[in-house]
Design a protein around this motif. Sequence first.
Motif, short mmCIF file in Angstrom:
data_model
loop_
_atom_site.label_atom_id
_atom_site.label_comp_id
_atom_site.label_asym_id
_atom_site.label_seq_id
_atom_site.Cartn_x
_atom_site.Cartn_y
_atom_site.Cartn_z
N GLN A 130 -86.94 102.87 2.62
CA GLN A 130 -85.86 101.89 2.76
C GLN A 130 -86.09 101.00 3.98
OE1 GLN A 130 -83.35 101.39 0.55
NE2 GLN A 130 -82.62 99.66 1.74
N ILE A 131 -86.48 101.60 5.09
CA ILE A 131 -86.73 100.83 6.31
C ILE A 131 -87.90 99.87 6.11
CG2 ILE A 131 -87.54 100.99 8.71
CD1 ILE A 131 -85.84 103.57 8.94
N GLU A 132 -88.98 100.37 5.46
CA GLU A 132 -90.17 99.55 5.28
C GLU A 132 -89.98 98.42 4.28
OE1 GLU A 132 -93.14 102.50 4.37
OE2 GLU A 132 -93.60 102.83 6.48
N THR A 133 -89.11 98.61 3.28
CA THR A 133 -88.93 97.59 2.25
C THR A 133 -87.72 96.71 2.49
OG1 THR A 133 -87.68 99.10 0.82
CG2 THR A 133 -90.07 98.97 0.48
N ASP A 134 -86.84 97.11 3.38
CA ASP A 134 -85.64 96.32 3.66
C ASP A 134 -86.04 95.08 4.43
OD1 ASP A 134 -82.73 96.07 3.58
OD2 ASP A 134 -82.85 96.29 5.76
N GLY A 135 -85.61 93.92 3.97
CA GLY A 135 -85.96 92.66 4.61
C GLY A 135 -85.18 92.38 5.87
N GLU A 136 -84.11 93.13 6.10
CA GLU A 136 -83.22 92.85 7.23
C GLU A 136 -83.79 93.17 8.60
OE1 GLU A 136 -80.08 91.54 8.26
OE2 GLU A 136 -80.66 90.46 6.47
N PRO A 137 -84.42 94.33 8.82
CA PRO A 137 -84.85 94.60 10.20
C PRO A 137 -86.26 94.08 10.48
CG PRO A 137 -84.98 96.61 8.92
CD PRO A 137 -84.51 95.52 8.01
N PRO A 138 -86.41 92.79 10.75
CA PRO A 138 -87.76 92.28 11.00
C PRO A 138 -88.41 92.91 12.22
CG PRO A 138 -86.11 90.65 11.61
CD PRO A 138 -85.38 91.79 10.94
N GLU A 139 -87.62 93.49 13.14
CA GLU A 139 -88.20 94.13 14.33
C GLU A 139 -89.12 95.29 13.94
OE1 GLU A 139 -84.02 94.77 14.91
OE2 GLU A 139 -84.73 92.98 13.93
N LEU A 140 -88.87 95.91 12.79
CA LEU A 140 -89.68 97.06 12.38
C LEU A 140 -90.87 96.66 11.52
CD1 LEU A 140 -86.89 99.66 11.54
CD2 LEU A 140 -88.39 99.63 13.51
N ALA A 141 -90.92 95.42 11.09
CA ALA A 141 -92.01 94.98 10.22
C ALA A 141 -93.34 95.15 10.96
CB ALA A 141 -91.81 93.54 9.81
N GLY A 142 -94.24 95.88 10.38
CA GLY A 142 -95.56 96.09 10.95
C GLY A 142 -95.61 97.06 12.12
N GLU A 143 -94.48 97.63 12.49
CA GLU A 143 -94.45 98.59 13.60
C GLU A 143 -94.91 99.96 13.13
OE1 GLU A 143 -90.88 99.17 15.76
OE2 GLU A 143 -90.70 97.07 16.32
N ASP A 144 -95.45 100.71 14.06
CA ASP A 144 -95.78 102.10 13.82
C ASP A 144 -94.58 102.91 14.28
OD1 ASP A 144 -97.12 104.43 13.24
OD2 ASP A 144 -98.18 104.47 15.16
N PHE A 145 -93.97 103.68 13.37
CA PHE A 145 -92.83 104.49 13.78
C PHE A 145 -92.87 105.85 13.09
CE2 PHE A 145 -91.29 102.21 10.04
CZ PHE A 145 -90.56 103.16 9.34
N ASP A 146 -92.34 106.83 13.81
CA ASP A 146 -92.20 108.18 13.25
C ASP A 146 -90.73 108.38 12.92
OD1 ASP A 146 -94.85 108.91 13.62
OD2 ASP A 146 -94.49 109.65 15.66
N ILE A 147 -90.50 109.09 11.85
CA ILE A 147 -89.13 109.42 11.49
C ILE A 147 -89.04 110.93 11.31
CG2 ILE A 147 -89.52 108.96 9.03
CD1 ILE A 147 -86.53 107.96 9.04
N GLU A 148 -88.05 111.52 11.95
CA GLU A 148 -87.83 112.95 11.85
C GLU A 148 -86.41 113.17 11.33
OE1 GLU A 148 -86.82 116.35 14.95
OE2 GLU A 148 -88.88 115.64 15.17
#
Length: 173
Positions: free
Chosen positions: A65-83
């Motif tokens: 959801q985070i990767e495909t959601d167009g709303e949070p551009p700050e996360l686009a292309g970022e490396d993130f871990d989710i726990e």
Amino acid sequence: MEEKIKRCILQVLESSAGTRGEGVYLVRLQVKGAASHRKIGVLLDSDAGIRIDQCSFFSRRIREQIETDGEPPELAGEDFDIEVSSPGLGAPIIMPRQYIRHVGRLLLVVFTGDQGDEETMTFRLISVLKSGDTVTALELVPLKNRKKKTGGEPQPFVLALERIVRAVPEVEW
């Protein structure tokens, strides 16, 4: 950005109702770290408790959801871990709704006494009292002190939620 991530999580929870996510709710969201490597911690629970396979399921769905959601551009292309995890044994209760799944269990409760001082006691949670959907108080029975031979069994009493400073589920042997 935290609000946008929270919105993504709530969308996943809502769309999972009726499947593995029935009754699962968000307890806490923590976002830490720099944009180059962000850590997203999601704490989920349900009235019946949450299993490890559900945490895994939600971890995958929330990431998607985070990767495909167009709303949070700050996360686009970022490396993130989710726990994604559930409150473990010994973790303090954060939300009033969490008391529901601990009915019948022991709780170590720090509360404001009648004189305004903090007291700590172990209780058995008998029931959760509500006004509509809002938890307002707990019906508790103090754990009987095995060393003291006092007359009679401890009597249940009601403790208003606003008097509770901290409550932690205890292991029962």
